[in-house]
Design a protein around this motif. Structure first.
Motif, PDB file in Angstrom:
ATOM      1  N   ASP A 166       0.887  -1.406  -0.319  1.00 34.63           N
ATOM      2  CA  ASP A 166      -0.567   0.484   0.086  1.00 34.63           C
ATOM      3  C   ASP A 166       0.987   1.368   0.036  1.00 34.63           C
ATOM      4  O   ASP A 166       0.508   2.251  -0.291  1.00 34.63           O
ATOM      5  N   LYS A 221       0.889   6.194   1.246  1.00 33.91           N
ATOM      6  CA  LYS A 221      -0.137   5.208   1.071  1.00 33.91           C
ATOM      7  C   LYS A 221      -1.258   5.684   0.569  1.00 33.91           C
ATOM      8  O   LYS A 221      -1.920   6.293   0.684  1.00 33.91           O
ATOM      9  N   ARG A 222      -1.550   4.492   0.355  1.00 32.06           N
ATOM     10  CA  ARG A 222      -3.209   4.324  -0.825  1.00 32.06           C
ATOM     11  C   ARG A 222      -4.020   3.979   0.632  1.00 32.06           C
ATOM     12  O   ARG A 222      -3.967   2.808   1.336  1.00 32.06           O
ATOM     13  N   ARG A 224      -7.089   2.263   0.724  1.00 28.88           N
ATOM     14  CA  ARG A 224      -7.728   1.045   0.572  1.00 28.88           C
ATOM     15  C   ARG A 224      -9.049   1.037   0.448  1.00 28.88           C
ATOM     16  O   ARG A 224      -9.511   1.219   1.411  1.00 28.88           O
ATOM     17  N   ASN A 236      -4.984   6.995  -3.877  1.00 30.12           N
ATOM     18  CA  ASN A 236      -5.215   5.741  -5.049  1.00 30.12           C
ATOM     19  C   ASN A 236      -5.357   6.724  -6.248  1.00 30.12           C
ATOM     20  O   ASN A 236      -4.750   5.486  -7.457  1.00 30.12           O
ATOM     21  N   HIS A 239      -1.345   5.695  -6.755  1.00 31.07           N
ATOM     22  CA  HIS A 239      -0.816   4.745  -7.123  1.00 31.07           C
ATOM     23  C   HIS A 239      -2.015   3.590  -8.653  1.00 31.07           C
ATOM     24  O   HIS A 239      -1.091   3.760  -9.098  1.00 31.07           O
ATOM     25  N   GLU A 306       4.013  -4.063   6.160  1.00 31.00           N
ATOM     26  CA  GLU A 306       3.349  -3.215   6.009  1.00 31.00           C
ATOM     27  C   GLU A 306       4.360  -2.120   6.784  1.00 31.00           C
ATOM     28  O   GLU A 306       3.995  -0.532   6.941  1.00 31.00           O
TER      29      GLU A 306
END
Length: 395
Positions: A166, A221-222, A224, A236, A239, A306
């Motif tokens: 992520d 950091k996406r 999700r 998002n 990414h 992570e």
């Protein structure tokens, strides 16, 4: 300084105004965005607006500023104002926009409080607002002048690295081929992206690479599962769409969570999750400068898989004369790491330690309390909040 007559009125009305600030700021934003929809589309964070966090941060800042004027009439709350000014400068906020805010904020105050807003009350709170606005305008003007960079500049992606499932790191160079001005470890840049609905949304990301590397590096950091939700739309988008050779608009670096100049000072750098990004830049700076004092690195994450930028953290710490890395994971903790949440009970904290914190608010509150219990002065504990600062006044 607030005039004596206004101070008396503000003191008498602060409880009522403070109790209504959430409703006032909600109506303020609704009214302003109805009249000026381009501000929500191209300046304000739609995710924070949807979640209500920006509204609560505005209410907290107004209440804190007014209370400070009453309790400390000879001083300005410069720490709070500096934090806000850095964020505003990264967004390209201009002096004339304070008049727009004033118009809609005071319309909301009159709407919510009704007949309680006498001419005297309106004049007193008008004085509070413009004291805060003029202080911020002056700070922002100085920041723009010191940056020496345009509000927005196009940068080209030269490398994309998948740190975790992520988190992606983007390394960028100026698209115009010009120089890369330096920055202070711990600072962030704003990123402005065009979205499918025509909006140009802005988000802040810490610079996660070495200050003197000749590139700018951000690690994103996406969020999700929320690609269509406002609070995840920029991460998002980056990414999904940003690849080598693509261009991105960046602001100059801003932010006041920066390392001070104290070569032998004991430091503690504590992060959790994506809060590791400014810490990575700080460690790079310390390694480059040959910092001789003890450095304690503390990080908490859900799992090793992570934990973004772990290799960089450990590599930079390994270059320091006196550094120790302490890791906590909620699950799958390997040998040498601890299971659970960050607990400083067994971590040495040297006298005179200066601490820098970045991560979720519960993490920072916990670590700050533990550090104070260990004798670290509150003034020596600095922090960075990703998003609206709902922790105003902690320092």
């Amino acid at each position: 300084m607030l005039s004596d007559s206004s101070a008396a009125v503000v003191r008498a009305t602060l409880p009522a105004v403070g109790a209504s600030l959430d409703e006032i700021t909600e109506r303020f934003y609704s009214g302003m965005f109805a009249a000026r929809p381009e501000l929500l589309r191209d300046l304000f964070n739609r995710g924070n607006q949807a979640a209500g966090t920006q509204r609560r941060a505005l209410a907290a800042s107004i209440a804190a500023f007014a209370a400070h004027l009453l309790d400390h009439p000879e001083q300005r709350p410069d720490a709070m104002l500096s934090r806000i000014a850095h964020k505003h400068a990264s967004l390209g906020v201009r002096p004339e926009q304070y008049a727009i805010v004033h118009e809609h904020l005071f319309a909301a105050i009159a709407d919510v409080l009704g007949d309680a807003v006498t001419p005297e009350v309106a004049a007193a709170w008008d004085e509070v607002y413009w004291l805060m606005a003029h202080a911020l305008t002056a700070l922002e003007k100085r920041l723009y002048e010191e940056s020496g960079e345009p509000t927005w500049r196009r940068w080209e992606v030269v490398e994309r690295v998948a740190e975790t499932a992520d988190v992606a790191t983007f390394r960028l160079r100026p698209a115009d081929g010009g120089p890369v001005p330096g920055f202070r470890a711990g600072q962030y840049v704003s990123v402005r992206v065009p979205l499918a609905d025509g909006a140009r949304q802005i988000r802040q990301y810490s610079l996660s690479g070495a200050p003197g590397a000749g590139l700018r590096q951000i690690s994103v950091k996406r969020v999700r599962g929320e690609a269509a939700a406002p609070d995840g739309e920029v991460s998002n988008h980056l990414h999904a769409h940003l690849r080598r050779g693509d261009a991105l608009e960046l602001s100059a670096p801003y932010g006041d969570l920066v390392l001070g100049d104290a070569p032998g000072t004991p430091l503690l750098l504590a992060s959790a999750g994506i809060g590791v990004t400014p810490v990575a830049a700080m460690l790079a700076r310390l390694a480059e400068d040959g910092h001789r004092g003890p450095v304690t690195v503390v990080h908490g994450d859900r799992s090793p898989a992570e934990h973004a930028l772990r290799a960089e953290q450990e590599a930079y710490a390994g270059k320091l004369a006196d550094a120790a890395v302490h890791l906590w994971y909620e699950q799958d903790a390997p040998a040498g790491a601890r299971t659970g949440y960050v607990d400083l009970a067994e971590v040495p904290v040297a006298p005179g330690t200066r601490a820098y914190l970045c991560g979720p608010l519960p993490f920072m509150r916990s670590v700050r309390a533990q550090l104070i219990d260990r004798g670290v002065a509150p003034a020596d504990i600095h922090y960075e909040v990703f998003g609206p600062d709902l922790w105003l006044g902690a320092n």
